[in-house]
Design a protein around this motif. Sequence first.
Motif, PDB file in Angstrom:
ATOM      1  N   GLY A 160       0.794  -1.216   0.000  1.00  0.00           N
ATOM      2  CA  GLY A 160       0.000   0.000   0.000  1.00  0.00           C
ATOM      3  C   GLY A 160       0.829   1.271   0.000  1.00  0.00           C
ATOM      4  O   GLY A 160       2.067   1.240  -0.060  1.00  0.00           O
ATOM      5  N   GLY A 161       0.158   2.387   0.111  1.00  0.00           N
ATOM      6  CA  GLY A 161       0.819   3.681   0.036  1.00  0.00           C
ATOM      7  C   GLY A 161       1.682   4.012   1.226  1.00  0.00           C
ATOM      8  O   GLY A 161       2.497   4.943   1.168  1.00  0.00           O
ATOM      9  N   ASP A 162       1.528   3.272   2.324  1.00  0.00           N
ATOM     10  CA  ASP A 162       2.321   3.540   3.520  1.00  0.00           C
ATOM     11  C   ASP A 162       3.539   2.638   3.633  1.00  0.00           C
ATOM     12  O   ASP A 162       4.241   2.674   4.645  1.00  0.00           O
ATOM     13  N   HIS A 235     -12.159   8.515  -1.780  1.00  0.00           N
ATOM     14  CA  HIS A 235     -10.757   8.121  -1.949  1.00  0.00           C
ATOM     15  C   HIS A 235     -10.644   6.604  -2.071  1.00  0.00           C
ATOM     16  O   HIS A 235      -9.938   6.101  -2.954  1.00  0.00           O
ATOM     17  N   TYR A 236     -11.313   5.878  -1.195  1.00  0.00           N
ATOM     18  CA  TYR A 236     -11.247   4.421  -1.239  1.00  0.00           C
ATOM     19  C   TYR A 236     -11.777   3.899  -2.579  1.00  0.00           C
ATOM     20  O   TYR A 236     -11.210   2.970  -3.170  1.00  0.00           O
ATOM     21  N   GLN A 237     -12.852   4.493  -3.059  1.00  0.00           N
ATOM     22  CA  GLN A 237     -13.427   4.071  -4.336  1.00  0.00           C
ATOM     23  C   GLN A 237     -12.484   4.384  -5.487  1.00  0.00           C
ATOM     24  O   GLN A 237     -12.321   3.580  -6.414  1.00  0.00           O
ATOM     25  N   ASP A 238     -11.835   5.551  -5.445  1.00  0.00           N
ATOM     26  CA  ASP A 238     -10.873   5.924  -6.486  1.00  0.00           C
ATOM     27  C   ASP A 238      -9.688   4.957  -6.497  1.00  0.00           C
ATOM     28  O   ASP A 238      -9.179   4.596  -7.567  1.00  0.00           O
ATOM     29  N   MET A 239      -9.234   4.541  -5.324  1.00  0.00           N
ATOM     30  CA  MET A 239      -8.118   3.608  -5.251  1.00  0.00           C
ATOM     31  C   MET A 239      -8.495   2.244  -5.833  1.00  0.00           C
ATOM     32  O   MET A 239      -7.686   1.603  -6.512  1.00  0.00           O
ATOM     33  N   GLU A 240      -9.706   1.826  -5.593  1.00  0.00           N
ATOM     34  CA  GLU A 240     -10.162   0.552  -6.154  1.00  0.00           C
ATOM     35  C   GLU A 240     -10.141   0.609  -7.682  1.00  0.00           C
ATOM     36  O   GLU A 240      -9.749  -0.359  -8.344  1.00  0.00           O
ATOM     37  N   ARG A 241     -10.547   1.737  -8.238  1.00  0.00           N
ATOM     38  CA  ARG A 241     -10.513   1.888  -9.704  1.00  0.00           C
ATOM     39  C   ARG A 241      -9.065   1.867 -10.211  1.00  0.00           C
ATOM     40  O   ARG A 241      -8.787   1.324 -11.288  1.00  0.00           O
ATOM     41  N   ASP A 256      -3.691 -11.501  -8.210  1.00  0.00           N
ATOM     42  CA  ASP A 256      -3.807 -11.900  -6.801  1.00  0.00           C
ATOM     43  C   ASP A 256      -3.387 -10.769  -5.862  1.00  0.00           C
ATOM     44  O   ASP A 256      -4.086 -10.458  -4.894  1.00  0.00           O
ATOM     45  N   SER A 257      -2.249 -10.141  -6.156  1.00  0.00           N
ATOM     46  CA  SER A 257      -1.760  -9.058  -5.298  1.00  0.00           C
ATOM     47  C   SER A 257      -2.670  -7.840  -5.385  1.00  0.00           C
ATOM     48  O   SER A 257      -2.953  -7.181  -4.372  1.00  0.00           O
ATOM     49  N   LEU A 258      -3.118  -7.512  -6.583  1.00  0.00           N
ATOM     50  CA  LEU A 258      -3.990  -6.354  -6.753  1.00  0.00           C
ATOM     51  C   LEU A 258      -5.345  -6.582  -6.091  1.00  0.00           C
ATOM     52  O   LEU A 258      -5.929  -5.655  -5.515  1.00  0.00           O
ATOM     53  N   THR A 259      -5.829  -7.825  -6.153  1.00  0.00           N
ATOM     54  CA  THR A 259      -7.095  -8.145  -5.496  1.00  0.00           C
ATOM     55  C   THR A 259      -6.958  -8.001  -3.988  1.00  0.00           C
ATOM     56  O   THR A 259      -7.850  -7.476  -3.308  1.00  0.00           O
ATOM     57  N   LYS A 260      -5.815  -8.452  -3.452  1.00  0.00           N
ATOM     58  CA  LYS A 260      -5.579  -8.328  -2.010  1.00  0.00           C
ATOM     59  C   LYS A 260      -5.502  -6.859  -1.603  1.00  0.00           C
ATOM     60  O   LYS A 260      -6.079  -6.451  -0.579  1.00  0.00           O
ATOM     61  N   ALA A 261      -4.798  -6.054  -2.403  1.00  0.00           N
ATOM     62  CA  ALA A 261      -4.700  -4.622  -2.103  1.00  0.00           C
ATOM     63  C   ALA A 261      -6.076  -3.965  -2.191  1.00  0.00           C
ATOM     64  O   ALA A 261      -6.435  -3.121  -1.358  1.00  0.00           O
ATOM     65  N   LYS A 262      -6.830  -4.349  -3.183  1.00  0.00           N
ATOM     66  CA  LYS A 262      -8.166  -3.784  -3.370  1.00  0.00           C
ATOM     67  C   LYS A 262      -9.081  -4.154  -2.207  1.00  0.00           C
ATOM     68  O   LYS A 262      -9.856  -3.318  -1.717  1.00  0.00           O
ATOM     69  N   GLY A 264      -8.190  -4.576   0.771  1.00  0.00           N
ATOM     70  CA  GLY A 264      -7.807  -3.741   1.898  1.00  0.00           C
ATOM     71  C   GLY A 264      -8.539  -2.411   1.891  1.00  0.00           C
ATOM     72  O   GLY A 264      -8.997  -1.930   2.939  1.00  0.00           O
ATOM     73  N   TYR A 265      -8.664  -1.812   0.715  1.00  0.00           N
ATOM     74  CA  TYR A 265      -9.389  -0.542   0.618  1.00  0.00           C
ATOM     75  C   TYR A 265     -10.891  -0.750   0.761  1.00  0.00           C
ATOM     76  O   TYR A 265     -11.596   0.099   1.316  1.00  0.00           O
ATOM     77  N   GLU A 266     -11.392  -1.884   0.264  1.00  0.00           N
ATOM     78  CA  GLU A 266     -12.809  -2.183   0.448  1.00  0.00           C
ATOM     79  C   GLU A 266     -13.120  -2.376   1.932  1.00  0.00           C
ATOM     80  O   GLU A 266     -14.174  -1.955   2.424  1.00  0.00           O
ATOM     81  N   PHE A 267     -12.179  -2.992   2.641  1.00  0.00           N
ATOM     82  CA  PHE A 267     -12.316  -3.175   4.088  1.00  0.00           C
ATOM     83  C   PHE A 267     -12.394  -1.819   4.786  1.00  0.00           C
ATOM     84  O   PHE A 267     -13.254  -1.591   5.643  1.00  0.00           O
ATOM     85  N   SER A 268     -11.505  -0.904   4.403  1.00  0.00           N
ATOM     86  CA  SER A 268     -11.521   0.446   4.981  1.00  0.00           C
ATOM     87  C   SER A 268     -12.825   1.163   4.656  1.00  0.00           C
ATOM     88  O   SER A 268     -13.360   1.909   5.484  1.00  0.00           O
ATOM     89  N   LEU A 269     -13.341   0.926   3.452  1.00  0.00           N
ATOM     90  CA  LEU A 269     -14.606   1.540   3.046  1.00  0.00           C
ATOM     91  C   LEU A 269     -15.757   1.019   3.908  1.00  0.00           C
ATOM     92  O   LEU A 269     -16.621   1.792   4.341  1.00  0.00           O
ATOM     93  N   LEU A 270     -15.759  -0.284   4.200  1.00  0.00           N
ATOM     94  CA  LEU A 270     -16.796  -0.860   5.055  1.00  0.00           C
ATOM     95  C   LEU A 270     -16.754  -0.233   6.450  1.00  0.00           C
ATOM     96  O   LEU A 270     -17.796   0.090   7.028  1.00  0.00           O
ATOM     97  N   LEU A 271     -15.548  -0.052   6.973  1.00  0.00           N
ATOM     98  CA  LEU A 271     -15.416   0.558   8.297  1.00  0.00           C
ATOM     99  C   LEU A 271     -15.916   2.000   8.278  1.00  0.00           C
ATOM    100  O   LEU A 271     -16.581   2.446   9.210  1.00  0.00           O
TER     101      LEU A 271
END
Length: 321
Positions: A160-162, A235-241, A256-262, A264-271
């Motif tokens: 991720g970005g961090d 932001h989370y939606q833009d990152m998924e795109r 596989d890696s991109l799906t896992k990263a995606k 992560g952002y979907e998880f943040s969006l749910l929260l």
Amino acid sequence: MILNPMVSIVCTSYNHGDYLADAIDSFLMQKTDFEIEILLYDDASTDHGPQVIKQYASDYPSLIKPIYETQNQYSQGVRVELFNHNRAKGKYIAVCEGDDYWTDPYKLQKQVDYMEAHPACSMTVHAADRVYSDKKKVLSTVRPEKEDIILPIERVIEGGGDLVATNSMVYSKEKVAVLPPFYLNAVVGDYPLAILAALHGTVNYLDENMSAYRVGVPGSWTNRELATSEKRVKHYQDMERMFDEINAYTHYKYTDSLTKAKLGYEFSLLLEEGRFNEAKHGEYRTIYLELSIKKRMIMEFKRCFPRITESIRKIKWKMIH
């Protein structure tokens, strides 16, 4: 005038007047056996940032090449970092925003020495401190590994970005010459830049702490783009795109890696949307279980006391900024 610099230092600034001197001084303190140029871009700051740049440019006219905008370009959707990238003459480009700074006078020499000795390398990064705004108090350290290592592209994507600090990046302009749509369309610049570098060479991590990354800076990207729940959701939606675009660009080689990263952002969006039960089950279960006990407790507190959580967030935001 430096005609053939080895390194172009690129620095974008917007209302960083209180911090720019630290950044520029850290560029000037670099001890190298090669030439550098310092490219400063001010995106129509409304504070005293332009005056700071003008003073340094007057003192070091052969080194510092400024651009002063009269209208803010970022707000018009322009990728402002391209102004410096496109005019850079160096074989390598070193990145540092106007509110950050370097701490090691041999930083550039160490990174360039490595890249010159390893032609396949497209980017070098290193450890960095997160410091609190003007106080420079160290809050944490950005240190993805505990040894020098080549970061696999999967690690760069999933980290991720961090994963690495932006102001630790030095990249080869030749290897990252063409900026594809997934980079140009992205809402962030450093994360897709690291992925792009990993696609065109190796990304090497040097386990030395050589810079400081400020947090809590008024007017920073985080302040402007993630200040409200609505902005964070977008932001989370833009990152998924962005991940979808990278997947298409790489012909689905790293799905596989991109799906896992995606995820992560979907998880943040749910929260962010308060959908805590969904975040704890199904395909997000693994991400939830990887959270520390502290983070899970915070998540449960948000679920049980959403109004108190939002009030605390607002108070904390005001205290920081």
